[in-house]
Every structure is written in C-alpha cells, then in structure tokens.
Write a protein that holds these residues in place. Sequence first.
Motif, short mmCIF file in Angstrom:
data_model
loop_
_atom_site.label_atom_id
_atom_site.label_comp_id
_atom_site.label_asym_id
_atom_site.label_seq_id
_atom_site.Cartn_x
_atom_site.Cartn_y
_atom_site.Cartn_z
N ALA B 61 -7.27 -0.80 -8.60
CA ALA B 61 -6.42 -0.08 -7.70
C ALA B 61 -5.18 0.83 -7.78
CB ALA B 61 -5.64 -1.44 -7.31
N THR B 62 -5.21 1.99 -7.49
CA THR B 62 -4.24 3.18 -7.13
C THR B 62 -4.12 3.06 -5.69
OG1 THR B 62 -5.91 3.90 -9.23
CG2 THR B 62 -4.38 5.64 -8.10
N THR B 63 -1.84 3.43 -6.62
CA THR B 63 -1.01 3.95 -5.18
C THR B 63 -0.52 5.22 -5.67
OG1 THR B 63 -1.26 1.73 -4.69
CG2 THR B 63 0.37 3.24 -3.92
N VAL B 64 -0.97 5.78 -4.50
CA VAL B 64 -0.12 7.62 -4.45
C VAL B 64 0.69 7.15 -4.16
CG1 VAL B 64 -0.28 10.22 -5.06
CG2 VAL B 64 -2.47 8.73 -5.81
N ALA B 65 1.92 7.35 -4.33
CA ALA B 65 2.96 7.01 -2.99
C ALA B 65 3.24 8.00 -2.12
CB ALA B 65 3.69 5.99 -3.81
N THR B 66 3.09 8.88 -2.62
CA THR B 66 4.10 10.70 -1.86
C THR B 66 3.03 10.57 -1.36
OG1 THR B 66 2.78 11.19 -4.34
CG2 THR B 66 5.08 11.24 -4.48
#
Lengths: 111, 113
Positions: B61-66
Amino acid sequence: SQTIHQWPATLVQPVGSPLSLECTVEGTSNPNLYWYRQAAGRGLQLLFYSVGIGQISSEVPQNLSASRPQDRQFILSSKKLLLSDSGFYLCASSRLNTEAFFGQGTRLTVV
Amino acid sequence: GIQVEQSPPDLILQEGANSTLRCNFSDSVNNLQWFHQNPWGQLINLFYIPSGTKQNGRLSATTVATERYSLLYISSSQTTDSGVYFCAVLYNAGGTSYGKLTFGQGTILTVHP
C-alpha cells in the motif's frame, strides 16, 4: 494489539423487543470506541463513538442508544426494535488516533 | 464531513492477475487504514498507513497524504483474496482531540480460479 469481544454473533429479535449488544476491549486502556452498522450492500455507517466513560457522541438520529459504563465496555441498546434496525453491527477500538481494531460483529435480524 | 471514495466499486480477476485499488479522500487525515472483509463479515486489518509505502507479502500500500489518496496493490491474486476491501480514514472532527474513522464504500473483489 487490542482484542475486541462482541456478542452475540447472531441475533433474531421481534419488532418492538429491546436490544442490548455488548462490546469489551482487551489490551489497551482509555480507547476511543465506536459502533458501526453495515446494512445490505457494503458501506459502514458510524452510529456512535466515545472518548471516555459516560461520553457518547451520536452520528445519526435513530432508534438506538449507546452507553459506556466502564473504560473498556461499550453497549448498544434499543428500547423497541424496528425492522429497519436489521443489519451487521461492528464495534471498534482505537488508542488515541492510531490503528483501529474491530470485533467479529453481530448480525441482527428484526422480524 | 470528510468524503472517502473508493474505486473501482467492483473488480473481477483471474487467479494470478495483479490489481490496484484506489482510495481518495477530501480533507487532511490523521491516518488511513486498509481492511479486508472476509465472507463472515469480519474486518481484517491489512495496513495502517498514514503516509509512505508498506508491503506485506503479496500486498502493498502507498499513501500520498499531500495529494489525498492511497493505493492498495494485490499481486498474483488468489481466490482467497476475494471479498470487500475498505479504506478508512481518521480525521479530527471540529478541531477536537479525537478522531472519527470514516469508511469508503468498498471495492468488491472476485478472483476466479
């Protein structure tokens, strides 16, 4: 990690009868506690959450109520069940704003 | 309140195929989780991933919060991967100190042998 105990696993209740679902938490203290309902389909709707003993916030107006008599005990209740209360009820716990864990759920059918 | 959108709503795969599930959210969040709901309804924690990338076996999983999105990758899918995959985000409601865990509508994954 936390362990969430929910019971009963399944429940069939007549319309107009009372309801009490209990959730207890092991492995943490002072958790945030949540009750969710999943109706036919897929979405999980947040019903109630609690940040401490006696502190309950309701998300949607409904026929249900919640109470937190002890730090790690969360109870979902109704005085008189409606057909529309049928669904899958899940209790969750999280410590502050960290990872949340869920119980195995209670499948309620109101007949 | 915050909006959480998952795509695709339904996904059908042959065993061995790879897939990507997406979760978009409308506001800043404190954290993000991915769950798998098994046939008995239990929610299984897959990833707790407020930002960055994590891997666990065939899943990552990958999260790009910005940019307010997260992706769940399933490689070499198996029939046991079937079920509903949920994304859930935790955000502070009204500036209070606690968070409200809000779910997307889920992706129903069916893997055929």
